[in-house]
Design an enzyme around this catalytic site. Structure first.
Site, PDB file in Angstrom:
ATOM      1  N   ASP A  11       0.866  -1.180   0.000  1.00  0.00           N
ATOM      2  CA  ASP A  11       0.000   0.000   0.000  1.00  0.00           C
ATOM      3  C   ASP A  11       0.901   1.227   0.000  1.00  0.00           C
ATOM      4  OD1 ASP A  11      -2.023   1.810   0.205  1.00  0.00           O
ATOM      5  OD2 ASP A  11      -2.887   0.997   2.052  1.00  0.00           O
ATOM      6  N   ASP A 105      -2.913   2.387  -5.905  1.00  0.00           N
ATOM      7  CA  ASP A 105      -1.868   2.405  -4.882  1.00  0.00           C
ATOM      8  C   ASP A 105      -1.809   1.151  -4.027  1.00  0.00           C
ATOM      9  OD1 ASP A 105      -4.299   2.851  -3.675  1.00  0.00           O
ATOM     10  OD2 ASP A 105      -3.575   4.379  -2.292  1.00  0.00           O
ATOM     11  N   GLU A 106      -2.469   0.090  -4.437  1.00  0.00           N
ATOM     12  CA  GLU A 106      -2.565  -1.074  -3.558  1.00  0.00           C
ATOM     13  C   GLU A 106      -2.644  -2.345  -4.394  1.00  0.00           C
ATOM     14  OE1 GLU A 106      -5.384  -2.513   0.198  1.00  0.00           O
ATOM     15  OE2 GLU A 106      -6.008  -0.838  -1.079  1.00  0.00           O
TER      16      GLU A 106
END
Length: 472
Positions: A11, A105-106
Site C-alpha cells: 500500500d 496504490d494497492e
C-alpha cells in the site's frame, strides 16, 4: 492455509498527497489534502501531516477545512498518479506474475511462484530491496508492506506496518497477532454490525474468537456470520487473482466512516464516473451498461444497473445515470462503499435514441462556474486582498479527473478548463509550475518542479497568452 508467509500486500503511503509533495517542493513536510476542494466535495487522500489534525479519506471537505485550514487543498492530477502507479505495478510484476491490483496504490502479490526461498529472512530481504527500488524509481515515494499466509493477514500486516514499514506475520502466529485488534479490523464489520456484536460483549478480535460460529450466524446471518467466524481465526484461502481481460471497468470508494450525506455521495459518483470515463477513453472503448454498487454498514451489497440505447464514454452521461441509480439506494441507512462501473463494452459508439434529462431549474452547468484559491496564503506568498476575501466566501465543488472545478458564487469569473488547483502549467518566461489558486479572472502559479527547490509565486490574468496547461 499456506504453510509459508507468501502473500504480499503493498500500500503506497498517502499516495495522491505523496505524489503532490514529491512534485511540489514547497509542500514537502506540510499538510496536503487531495479531493473535492469545495463543501460538496470529499477528501480522497490526506498526507500524514494533515492526518494529525484528524483529516481522513471520505471526510466531507468542509470538515477537513475546519480541522486543518492551513493545508494545501488540491484537486488531483490523475496522469501523475497513474504514471507512478504503473512504475510500482511493473516492479511488483518483476517479483511475480501473480499480481492483483486493488487500486492505483494497492496490490496483492503471490510470492509462491518461481524458485525463491520463502524463509522469512529471504522474503524480508526481497521486500527491503523492493522498497529501495520503488523509492528510486518513483522519485521518493514510500510504501507499507505486509506479508502473511493469506490475503487477510497480509493486509493486516500492512496496517500494522504503516507508514513506510514492513511486517511479516509468521505462520502459526496469526491468531495471536490479530487477537488484540479492534473487531472492526475484520472486513465486513461496520458500525451496524459492531452494534450487534457489542450486545454480545465484543470489542476486539479476541472477543470474537470466544464466540461460536453458531452465535455469530444467529446474530448476523449465515453468510456474514460464517465469514467473520472464519477470519477471526485467520482462515482465508482466497487466491491472488492477476489481471484478466477487461469485461467491465469500475471505480469504488470504501469509506473509513459510513456516509449518509447525499451531496457528498453525489460528488463521489461524479468523481468515479470521470475516472471510469477516462479509462474507457484510454482503452478506446464505449459502454452500454452503467452500474452503481453500494454497500451498507452491515456489509449488505446492492448493485443497480441500467442499459442505454446507445454506447457512451462520456463522464456526464455515466454520472447522470449513476445518480438516478443512487436514488434507489437507502442513503440515510449509511454507506461504507460506493462505486460506479460500466459493462457491455464495445469499440464503437452508438447514437442514443433519447436525451438525458435536462439540468434541474436553478442549477448551473460547470462551465458557468468559477474557482477559488487552493492554498491558504501564508508568509510572503500572499494572494491579493480580493483573492483572500474570495477564498473565505467561495464554495468549490470538485469533479475528480474531469478538468472541472466550479463554485456556486455568481460573481466569480469564468476560467479555462484545466486551471484547477494543483494542476501543472507552463509560462513562456517563468517556465514550469503549478496552479496555486484561481479566482476573479486571475490564476496564481508557484513556479517549481520536483527537481527544483521551493519556487516563487506569481499571479497572471487567466487568459494570459504566455500561460498554458502543461501537456501530458
Amino acid at each position: 492455509m499456506r504453510p509459508h508467509a507468501s502473500v504480499l500486500h503493498l500500500d503506497l503511503d498517502a499516495f495522491f498527497a505523496a505524489v503532490e509533495q514529491r512534485d511540489k517542493p514547497s509542500l514537502r513536510g506540510k499538510p496536503v489534502i487531495v479531493g473535492g476542494i469545495g463543501p460538496r466535495g470529499v477528501v480522497s487522500t490526506a498526507s500524514y501531516e494533515a492526518r494529525t489534525f484528524g483529516v481522513h479519506s471520505a471526510m466531507p471537505m468542509h470538515e477537513a477545512r475546519r480541522r486543518c485550514p492551513h493545508a494545501a487543498f488540491l484537486s488531483g492530477r490523475f496522469g501523475a498518479y497513474r504514471a507512478a502507479s504503473g512504475i510500482v505495478m511493473g516492479l511488483l510484476r518483476e517479483l511475480s506474475p501473480l499480481v492483483e491490483p486493488l487500486s492505483l496504490d494497492e496490490a496483492f502479490v503471490d510470492l509462491a511462484v518461481g524458485e525463491r526461498s520463502l524463509e522469512p529472512g529471504a522474503v524480508l530481504a526481497e521486500v527491503a530491496a523492493l522498497k529501495l527500488r520503488l523509492a528510486e524509481a518513483t522519485g521518493g515515494l514510500t510504501a507499507s508492506v505486509g506479508v502473511g499466509s493469506s490475503k487477510f493477514i497480509a493486509k493486516v500486516a500492512t496496517e500494522l506496518a504503516k507508514p513506510d514499514g514492513v511486517r511479516l506475520v509468521a505462520p502459526g502466529t496469526e491468531v495471536e497477532v490479530i487477537a488484540p485488534l479492534p473487531a472492526r479490523a475484520i472486513p465486513g464489520i461496520g458500525p451496524v454490525t459492531m452494534e450487534k456484536l457489542a450486545r454480545l460483549g465484543v470489542s476486539n478480535v479476541a472477543d470474537l474468537q470466544r464466540l461460536s460460529p453458531r452465535e455469530l450466524v444467529r446474530e448476523l446471518g449465515r453468510a456474514q456470520g460464517e465469514w467473520i467466524a472464519a477470519l477471526a481465526f485467520a482462515r482465508d484461502d482466497r487466491p491472488v487473482e492477476p489481471d484478466r481481460e477487461t469485461k467491465s471497468i469500475s471505480v469504488e470508494d470504501t469509506f473509513e466512516t459510513d456516509v449518509t450525506d447525499r451531496m457528498a455521495l453525489d460528488a463521489v459518483v461524479e468523481r468515479d464516473a470521470t475516472g471510469v470515463a477516462r479509462r474507457l477513453s484510454a482503452a478506446g472503448l464505449f459502454a452500454r451498461t452503467i452500474t452503481l454498487k453500494a454497500r451498507y454498514p452491515d456489509f449488505t451489497t446492492l448493485t443497480r444497473s441500467r442499459t442505454l440505447d446507445g454506447a457512451t464514454d462520456a463522464a456526464e452521461t455515466i454520472a447522470a445515470v449513476a445518480r438516478v441509480l443512487l436514488d434507489t439506494i437507502d442513503v440515510p441507512r449509511g454507506l461504507r462503499l460506493l462505486g460506479v462501473g460500466v459493462a457491455g463494452l464495445t469499440e464503437s459508439a452508438q447514437e442514443a435514441l433519447f436525451e438525458l434529462a435536462p439540468v434541474e431549474p436553478g442549477e448551473r452547468s460547470p462551465v458557468e462556474r468559477g474557482a477559488t484559491p487552493a492554498v491558504n496564503p501564508s508568509g510572503p506568498d500572499q494572494l491579493n486582498q480580493g483573492e483572500v476575501e474570495n477564498r473565505a466566501s467561495a464554495g468549490v465543488e470538485f469533479v475528480e479527473d474531469s478538468g472541472l472545478t466550479h463554485t456556486g458564487v455568481p460573481t466569480m469569473a469564468r476560467r479555462p478548463a484545466g486551471y484547477r488547483p494543483g494542476d501543472d502549467v507552463v509560462h513562456d518566461e517563468q517556465g514550469a509550475g503549478w496552479v496555486w489558486g484561481t479566482g476573479l479572472g486571475r490564476v496564481t502559479v508557484r513556479f517549481e518542479t520536483a527537481e527544483t527547490g521551493p519556487g516563487p509565486v506569481r499571479t497572471f490574468a487567466v487568459d494570459d497568452p504566455a500561460l498554458r496547461p502543461a501537456q501530458g
